[in-house]
Design a protein around this motif. Structure first.
Motif, PDB file in Angstrom:
ATOM      1  N   LEU A  34       9.157  -0.234  15.606  1.00 46.53           N
ATOM      2  CA  LEU A  34       8.184   0.781  15.214  1.00 46.53           C
ATOM      3  C   LEU A  34       8.288   0.933  13.700  1.00 46.53           C
ATOM      4  O   LEU A  34       9.370   1.197  13.169  1.00 46.53           O
ATOM      5  CB  LEU A  34       8.500   2.107  15.894  1.00 46.53           C
ATOM      6  N   LEU A  35       7.167   0.758  13.002  1.00 47.14           N
ATOM      7  CA  LEU A  35       7.146   0.830  11.539  1.00 47.14           C
ATOM      8  C   LEU A  35       6.176   1.905  11.079  1.00 47.14           C
ATOM      9  O   LEU A  35       5.003   1.897  11.455  1.00 47.14           O
ATOM     10  CB  LEU A  35       6.734  -0.525  10.956  1.00 47.14           C
ATOM     11  N   THR A  36       6.665   2.827  10.266  1.00 50.57           N
ATOM     12  CA  THR A  36       5.779   3.786   9.611  1.00 50.57           C
ATOM     13  C   THR A  36       5.572   3.344   8.169  1.00 50.57           C
ATOM     14  O   THR A  36       6.394   2.623   7.601  1.00 50.57           O
ATOM     15  CB  THR A  36       6.363   5.210   9.619  1.00 50.57           C
ATOM     16  N   GLY A  37       4.470   3.771   7.579  1.00 49.60           N
ATOM     17  CA  GLY A  37       4.195   3.409   6.187  1.00 49.60           C
ATOM     18  C   GLY A  37       3.704   1.988   5.999  1.00 49.60           C
ATOM     19  O   GLY A  37       3.708   1.465   4.886  1.00 49.60           O
ATOM     20  N   ALA A  38       3.259   1.360   7.085  1.00 45.98           N
ATOM     21  CA  ALA A  38       2.866  -0.053   7.020  1.00 45.98           C
ATOM     22  C   ALA A  38       1.627  -0.291   6.178  1.00 45.98           C
ATOM     23  O   ALA A  38       1.389  -1.411   5.722  1.00 45.98           O
ATOM     24  CB  ALA A  38       2.636  -0.596   8.433  1.00 45.98           C
ATOM     25  N   THR A  39       0.816   0.744   5.971  1.00 44.92           N
ATOM     26  CA  THR A  39      -0.400   0.560   5.178  1.00 44.92           C
ATOM     27  C   THR A  39      -0.144   0.771   3.691  1.00 44.92           C
ATOM     28  O   THR A  39      -1.049   0.625   2.872  1.00 44.92           O
ATOM     29  CB  THR A  39      -1.515   1.522   5.641  1.00 44.92           C
ATOM     30  N   GLY A  40       1.084   1.129   3.323  1.00 40.37           N
ATOM     31  CA  GLY A  40       1.432   1.338   1.925  1.00 40.37           C
ATOM     32  C   GLY A  40       1.955   0.079   1.265  1.00 40.37           C
ATOM     33  O   GLY A  40       2.012  -0.997   1.878  1.00 40.37           O
ATOM     34  N   TYR A  41       2.376   0.217   0.032  1.00 37.99           N
ATOM     35  CA  TYR A  41       2.811  -0.937  -0.762  1.00 37.99           C
ATOM     36  C   TYR A  41       4.038  -1.629  -0.168  1.00 37.99           C
ATOM     37  O   TYR A  41       3.999  -2.812   0.181  1.00 37.99           O
ATOM     38  CB  TYR A  41       3.099  -0.495  -2.203  1.00 37.99           C
ATOM     39  N   LEU A  42       5.134  -0.897  -0.040  1.00 35.86           N
ATOM     40  CA  LEU A  42       6.370  -1.494   0.461  1.00 35.86           C
ATOM     41  C   LEU A  42       6.262  -1.844   1.937  1.00 35.86           C
ATOM     42  O   LEU A  42       6.674  -2.926   2.373  1.00 35.86           O
ATOM     43  CB  LEU A  42       7.539  -0.537   0.218  1.00 35.86           C
ATOM     44  N   ASP A  86       4.534  -7.929   6.679  1.00 35.88           N
ATOM     45  CA  ASP A  86       4.256  -9.366   6.548  1.00 35.88           C
ATOM     46  C   ASP A  86       5.503 -10.187   6.871  1.00 35.88           C
ATOM     47  O   ASP A  86       5.446 -11.182   7.602  1.00 35.88           O
ATOM     48  CB  ASP A  86       3.767  -9.654   5.127  1.00 35.88           C
ATOM     49  N   LYS A  87       6.660  -9.760   6.344  1.00 42.57           N
ATOM     50  CA  LYS A  87       7.901 -10.492   6.619  1.00 42.57           C
ATOM     51  C   LYS A  87       8.318 -10.377   8.082  1.00 42.57           C
ATOM     52  O   LYS A  87       8.837 -11.331   8.665  1.00 42.57           O
ATOM     53  CB  LYS A  87       9.029  -9.970   5.715  1.00 42.57           C
ATOM     54  N   LEU A  88       8.071  -9.217   8.691  1.00 45.86           N
ATOM     55  CA  LEU A  88       8.386  -9.057  10.113  1.00 45.86           C
ATOM     56  C   LEU A  88       7.539  -9.994  10.968  1.00 45.86           C
ATOM     57  O   LEU A  88       8.028 -10.592  11.935  1.00 45.86           O
ATOM     58  CB  LEU A  88       8.159  -7.606  10.542  1.00 45.86           C
ATOM     59  N   PHE A  89       6.264 -10.129  10.613  1.00 42.40           N
ATOM     60  CA  PHE A  89       5.391 -11.051  11.331  1.00 42.40           C
ATOM     61  C   PHE A  89       5.888 -12.489  11.196  1.00 42.40           C
ATOM     62  O   PHE A  89       5.864 -13.268  12.153  1.00 42.40           O
ATOM     63  CB  PHE A  89       3.962 -10.962  10.796  1.00 42.40           C
ATOM     64  N   ARG A  90       6.317 -12.852   9.998  1.00 41.16           N
ATOM     65  CA  ARG A  90       6.801 -14.220   9.757  1.00 41.16           C
ATOM     66  C   ARG A  90       8.048 -14.535  10.577  1.00 41.16           C
ATOM     67  O   ARG A  90       8.353 -15.692  10.843  1.00 41.16           O
ATOM     68  CB  ARG A  90       7.072 -14.432   8.269  1.00 41.16           C
ATOM     69  N   GLU A  91       8.772 -13.480  10.966  1.00 42.45           N
ATOM     70  CA  GLU A  91       9.961 -13.657  11.799  1.00 42.45           C
ATOM     71  C   GLU A  91       9.676 -13.383  13.277  1.00 42.45           C
ATOM     72  O   GLU A  91      10.596 -13.285  14.091  1.00 42.45           O
ATOM     73  CB  GLU A  91      11.081 -12.735  11.306  1.00 42.45           C
ATOM     74  N   ASP A  92       8.378 -13.247  13.607  1.00 34.66           N
ATOM     75  CA  ASP A  92       7.912 -13.116  15.000  1.00 34.66           C
ATOM     76  C   ASP A  92       8.345 -11.833  15.703  1.00 34.66           C
ATOM     77  O   ASP A  92       8.476 -11.810  16.933  1.00 34.66           O
ATOM     78  CB  ASP A  92       8.350 -14.322  15.831  1.00 34.66           C
ATOM     79  N   GLY A 145      -0.237 -11.262  12.987  1.00 38.91           N
ATOM     80  CA  GLY A 145       0.974 -11.003  13.736  1.00 38.91           C
ATOM     81  C   GLY A 145       0.700 -10.166  14.965  1.00 38.91           C
ATOM     82  O   GLY A 145      -0.430  -9.745  15.224  1.00 38.91           O
ATOM     83  N   ASN A 146       1.756  -9.933  15.725  1.00 41.34           N
ATOM     84  CA  ASN A 146       1.671  -9.181  16.977  1.00 41.34           C
ATOM     85  C   ASN A 146       1.925  -7.706  16.682  1.00 41.34           C
ATOM     86  O   ASN A 146       3.059  -7.294  16.456  1.00 41.34           O
ATOM     87  CB  ASN A 146       2.712  -9.726  17.957  1.00 41.34           C
ATOM     88  N   TYR A 147       0.857  -6.907  16.645  1.00 42.90           N
ATOM     89  CA  TYR A 147       1.053  -5.495  16.358  1.00 42.90           C
ATOM     90  C   TYR A 147       0.056  -4.620  17.107  1.00 42.90           C
ATOM     91  O   TYR A 147      -1.013  -5.063  17.526  1.00 42.90           O
ATOM     92  CB  TYR A 147       0.966  -5.208  14.855  1.00 42.90           C
ATOM     93  N   LYS A 148       0.444  -3.345  17.272  1.00 45.47           N
ATOM     94  CA  LYS A 148      -0.404  -2.323  17.864  1.00 45.47           C
ATOM     95  C   LYS A 148      -0.471  -1.149  16.902  1.00 45.47           C
ATOM     96  O   LYS A 148       0.526  -0.816  16.260  1.00 45.47           O
ATOM     97  CB  LYS A 148       0.160  -1.854  19.208  1.00 45.47           C
ATOM     98  N   LEU A 149      -1.644  -0.518  16.819  1.00 45.78           N
ATOM     99  CA  LEU A 149      -1.849   0.616  15.931  1.00 45.78           C
ATOM    100  C   LEU A 149      -1.878   1.932  16.703  1.00 45.78           C
ATOM    101  O   LEU A 149      -2.514   2.021  17.752  1.00 45.78           O
ATOM    102  CB  LEU A 149      -3.165   0.463  15.165  1.00 45.78           C
ATOM    103  N   TYR A 150      -1.184   2.937  16.166  1.00 45.77           N
ATOM    104  CA  TYR A 150      -1.202   4.277  16.743  1.00 45.77           C
ATOM    105  C   TYR A 150      -1.369   5.292  15.609  1.00 45.77           C
ATOM    106  O   TYR A 150      -0.869   5.080  14.499  1.00 45.77           O
ATOM    107  CB  TYR A 150       0.100   4.575  17.491  1.00 45.77           C
ATOM    108  N   ASP A 151      -2.048   6.393  15.897  1.00 47.22           N
ATOM    109  CA  ASP A 151      -2.180   7.464  14.913  1.00 47.22           C
ATOM    110  C   ASP A 151      -0.922   8.328  14.896  1.00 47.22           C
ATOM    111  O   ASP A 151      -0.108   8.280  15.818  1.00 47.22           O
ATOM    112  CB  ASP A 151      -3.409   8.323  15.212  1.00 47.22           C
ATOM    113  N   ASN A 152      -0.776   9.147  13.863  1.00 53.87           N
ATOM    114  CA  ASN A 152       0.478   9.877  13.672  1.00 53.87           C
ATOM    115  C   ASN A 152       0.494  11.278  14.281  1.00 53.87           C
ATOM    116  O   ASN A 152       1.301  12.112  13.899  1.00 53.87           O
ATOM    117  CB  ASN A 152       0.820   9.967  12.177  1.00 53.87           C
ATOM    118  N   TYR A 169      16.414  -5.117   3.495  1.00 54.35           N
ATOM    119  CA  TYR A 169      16.073  -4.575   4.815  1.00 54.35           C
ATOM    120  C   TYR A 169      16.347  -5.615   5.907  1.00 54.35           C
ATOM    121  O   TYR A 169      16.842  -5.265   6.993  1.00 54.35           O
ATOM    122  CB  TYR A 169      14.620  -4.125   4.860  1.00 54.35           C
ATOM    123  N   PHE A 170      16.057  -6.859   5.627  1.00 54.69           N
ATOM    124  CA  PHE A 170      16.313  -7.898   6.624  1.00 54.69           C
ATOM    125  C   PHE A 170      17.810  -8.130   6.808  1.00 54.69           C
ATOM    126  O   PHE A 170      18.261  -8.446   7.913  1.00 54.69           O
ATOM    127  CB  PHE A 170      15.581  -9.188   6.251  1.00 54.69           C
TER     128      PHE A 170
END
Length: 290
Positions: free
Chosen positions: A8-16, A22-28, A49-56, A201-202
């Motif tokens: 679960l990732l928050t802040g995915a639409t921001g810079y960092l 992107d790196k998480l997708f590259r690692e599947d 990549g494999n992702y689902k979107l949810y509101d906060n 982070y990785f």
């Protein structure tokens, strides 16, 4: 990837966050993204990549945990207070929202939580006040969820927000703004290039089994440098004619005079920064077109 499959990732639409995504997708990794309803998806719409979107909101977050087995939460969403946010908006982003995530993570037996905290002291500003309050919440629940609180120093890189110090200075100097009023510039800061942040982070993800309870983990380059030296470096590399007026601006009342990260724990995990300040600034300067 080990036992970590869905994040679960928050802040995915921001810079960092978008760069980490992107790196998480590259690692599947499979990723569940929590975002504000009003958030632009511009930063991530081209990523594959494999992702689902949810509101906060609370209902969506509860549904997310019901529909997915989350192995790890990475919290990167924030509000610095640089864009006119009210005190309640800053509190919501940095305390109330992650606390809602934490409550559901604990209730659903999520094993790990990586929090993007701050190296700033508790009362430096509203941002650090609420960031540090949330880190105390993580510590309170440390018997139920293993938490790594990343004490992130000042990061920078190509494409970062113009409200950030490095980017703002580069734009002013590449535009040859005649006069740039500054403090005396004797404050010591630790600036770290964005790619080094992502690699750190990785390294944490790869070594989560080495953590237990609650851990503060400083993240920076490990080298402090004065604001004056950084600004002079930007001027030199950008070949700017701007006049740097050191001392024209008074220090803030709660000014932090020294901040640099002890990166020994990260080095034990096999991580070390790859980018010097000189190299990182050059990449960032070259990326900004005026």
């Amino acid at each position: 990837m080990g036992t970590i499959k869905t994040i679960l990732l928050t802040g995915a639409t921001g810079y960092l966050g978008s760069r980490l995504l992107d790196k998480l997708f590259r690692e599947d990794y499979a990723v569940c993204i929590i975002k504000r309803k009003s958030s632009s998806l511009k930063q991530i719409e081209a990523l594959k990549g494999n992702y689902k979107l949810y509101d906060n909101d609370e209902e969506s977050i509860e549904r997310l945990f019901f529909e997915n087995k989350i192995d790890l939460v990475i919290h990167m969403a924030t509000a610095y207070g640089r864009k006119g946010e009210s005190i309640l908006e800053i509190k919501s982003a940095n305390l109330d929202f992650p606390l809602l995530i934490l409550k559901n993570a604990v209730a659903n037996n999520v094993k790990y939580f990586i929090n993007t905290g701050t190296s700033l002291p508790y009362l430096a500003n509203l941002y650090s006040l609420f960031k540090n309050q949330f880190s105390e919440c993580l510590e309170f629940f440390s018997a139920q969820i293993t938490s790594v609180n990343v004490l992130l120093e000042h990061f920078y890189g190509p494409g970062d927000d113009d409200t950030k110090f490095i980017t703002a200075m580069i734009r002013k100097m590449k535009s040859n703004v005649a006069d740039i009023p500054l403090t005396a510039g004797i404050q010591i800061r630790d600036f770290i290039f964005v790619d080094d942040v992502l690699d750190a982070y990785f390294a944490i993800i790869a070594n989560l089994n080495r953590f237990s309870g609650y851990t503060n983990l400083p993240l920076g380059s490990g080298e402090g440098v004065t604001i004056r030296k950084i600004v002079e470096n930007i001027k030199r590399q950008s070949k700017s004619t701007s006049d740097l007026q050191f001392g024209a601006v008074a220090m803030r009342e709660n000014e932090l005079m020294k901040s640099d990260a002890d990166i020994s724990l990260l080095k034990e995990l096999g991580w070390s920064p790859k980018y010097t300040l000189e190299k990182g600034l050059k990449i960032t300067i070259d990326s900004i077109k005026i």
